[in-house]
Write a protein that holds these residues in place. Structure first.
Motif, PDB file in Angstrom:
ATOM      1  N   GLN A 146     -79.456 -15.019 116.861  1.00 42.36           N
ATOM      2  CA  GLN A 146     -78.418 -14.910 116.357  1.00 42.36           C
ATOM      3  C   GLN A 146     -78.387 -14.926 114.747  1.00 42.36           C
ATOM      4  OE1 GLN A 146     -75.329 -13.257 117.364  1.00 42.36           O
ATOM      5  NE2 GLN A 146     -74.842 -13.078 115.321  1.00 42.36           N
ATOM      6  N   LEU A 150     -83.432  -3.203 104.453  1.00 39.14           N
ATOM      7  CA  LEU A 150     -84.178  -3.884 105.257  1.00 39.14           C
ATOM      8  C   LEU A 150     -85.357  -2.631 105.719  1.00 39.14           C
ATOM      9  CD1 LEU A 150     -82.300  -6.047 105.277  1.00 39.14           C
ATOM     10  CD2 LEU A 150     -82.864  -6.473 107.708  1.00 39.14           C
ATOM     11  N   GLU A 185     -79.650 -10.806 108.462  1.00 37.78           N
ATOM     12  CA  GLU A 185     -79.862  -9.473 108.270  1.00 37.78           C
ATOM     13  C   GLU A 185     -78.455  -8.845 107.644  1.00 37.78           C
ATOM     14  OE1 GLU A 185     -82.832  -7.876 111.776  1.00 37.78           O
ATOM     15  OE2 GLU A 185     -80.670  -7.737 112.029  1.00 37.78           O
ATOM     16  N   ASP A 186     -77.127  -9.240 108.120  1.00 36.06           N
ATOM     17  CA  ASP A 186     -75.866  -8.692 107.532  1.00 36.06           C
ATOM     18  C   ASP A 186     -75.797  -9.238 106.160  1.00 36.06           C
ATOM     19  OD1 ASP A 186     -75.553  -7.324 110.191  1.00 36.06           O
ATOM     20  OD2 ASP A 186     -74.464  -9.025 110.971  1.00 36.06           O
ATOM     21  N   LYS A 224     -77.886  -6.873 103.774  1.00 37.68           N
ATOM     22  CA  LYS A 224     -77.548  -5.873 103.786  1.00 37.68           C
ATOM     23  C   LYS A 224     -76.163  -5.759 102.976  1.00 37.68           C
ATOM     24  CE  LYS A 224     -78.987  -4.193 108.323  1.00 37.68           C
ATOM     25  NZ  LYS A 224     -78.716  -3.911 109.762  1.00 37.68           N
ATOM     26  N   ALA A 236     -87.226  -3.035 108.343  1.00 39.11           N
ATOM     27  CA  ALA A 236     -87.214  -3.391 109.985  1.00 39.11           C
ATOM     28  C   ALA A 236     -86.309  -4.351 110.362  1.00 39.11           C
ATOM     29  CB  ALA A 236     -88.719  -3.554 110.398  1.00 39.11           C
ATOM     30  N   GLU A 237     -86.084  -4.496 111.553  1.00 42.07           N
ATOM     31  CA  GLU A 237     -85.249  -5.481 112.082  1.00 42.07           C
ATOM     32  C   GLU A 237     -86.010  -6.755 111.618  1.00 42.07           C
ATOM     33  OE1 GLU A 237     -84.296  -5.267 116.235  1.00 42.07           O
ATOM     34  OE2 GLU A 237     -83.265  -3.351 116.165  1.00 42.07           O
ATOM     35  N   GLY A 238     -85.098  -7.885 111.655  1.00 44.18           N
ATOM     36  CA  GLY A 238     -85.767  -9.299 111.395  1.00 44.18           C
ATOM     37  C   GLY A 238     -86.698  -9.620 112.592  1.00 44.18           C
ATOM     38  N   MET A 250     -80.977 -14.728 112.686  1.00 41.96           N
ATOM     39  CA  MET A 250     -81.460 -13.577 112.203  1.00 41.96           C
ATOM     40  C   MET A 250     -80.626 -12.434 111.995  1.00 41.96           C
ATOM     41  SD  MET A 250     -84.177 -12.392 110.606  1.00 41.96           S
ATOM     42  CE  MET A 250     -85.365 -13.615 111.005  1.00 41.96           C
ATOM     43  N   ARG A 251     -79.909 -12.123 113.083  1.00 44.48           N
ATOM     44  CA  ARG A 251     -78.733 -11.022 112.963  1.00 44.48           C
ATOM     45  C   ARG A 251     -77.919 -11.381 111.537  1.00 44.48           C
ATOM     46  NH1 ARG A 251     -79.774 -11.256 118.565  1.00 44.48           N
ATOM     47  NH2 ARG A 251     -77.911 -12.580 118.866  1.00 44.48           N
TER      48      ARG A 251
END
Length: 147
Positions: A102, A118, A108-109, A112, A120-122, A104-105
């Motif tokens: 969580q 980004l 990322e948010d 962004k 790639a995904e974290g 990392m998500r």
């Protein structure tokens, strides 16, 4: 005329796991042509490192209740504004010992929301990075250069 891409990898590591990941990301970056890269522990990082970079990678393990490290990395990330990262290629990575990613998500948010792009995904790896995980870190570094 060849343009050299300047990339900065800024990280925090308590046990060395995320530092190993950061070093592997740097290896991936260095495997590409026409790049220069700085590896900087967040305690020595400044907004100028971010401002001068073509692309950025941030690394931090999950801490506590799935949050960024609170004494150095969180204040650094919190200090960033849209003008610092908007439109810049960005990679996120970190290690964890528990939870489901969580932190990392959420990270990322946040990035962004500041307009970072980004690549790639974290990338999250559990505990001590093994060779397959380090390989994924090198691939992340390569993606950052190509972005």
């Amino acid at each position: 005329m060849i343009t050299i891409k300047k990339i900065v990898v800024i990280y925090w590591s308590g046990t060395g796991n995320t530092e190993q990941m950061a070093e592997a990301v740097v290896q991936g970056i260095k495997s590409q042509e026409d790049v220069s890269v700085d590896l900087v522990a967040v305690g020595s990082a400044s907004k100028q490192h971010v401002a001068e970079a073509h692309a950025i990678a941030f690394g931090c393990p999950s801490m506590g209740d799935e949050v960024l490290e609170e004494s150095e990395m969180e204040p650094f990330v919190k200090s960033l504004a849209a003008e610092d990262v908007s439109g810049k290629p960005l990679a996120l990575f970190g290690s964890y010992g528990w939870g489901e990613g969580q932190w990392m998500r959420d990270w990322e948010d946040r990035m962004k929301g500041l307009g970072a792009k980004l690549v790639a995904e974290g990338l999250i790896l559990q505990e001590v990075p093994q060779e397959d995980g380090l390989s994924r870190c090198r691939e992340l570094g390569e993606k950052l250069v190509q972005a």
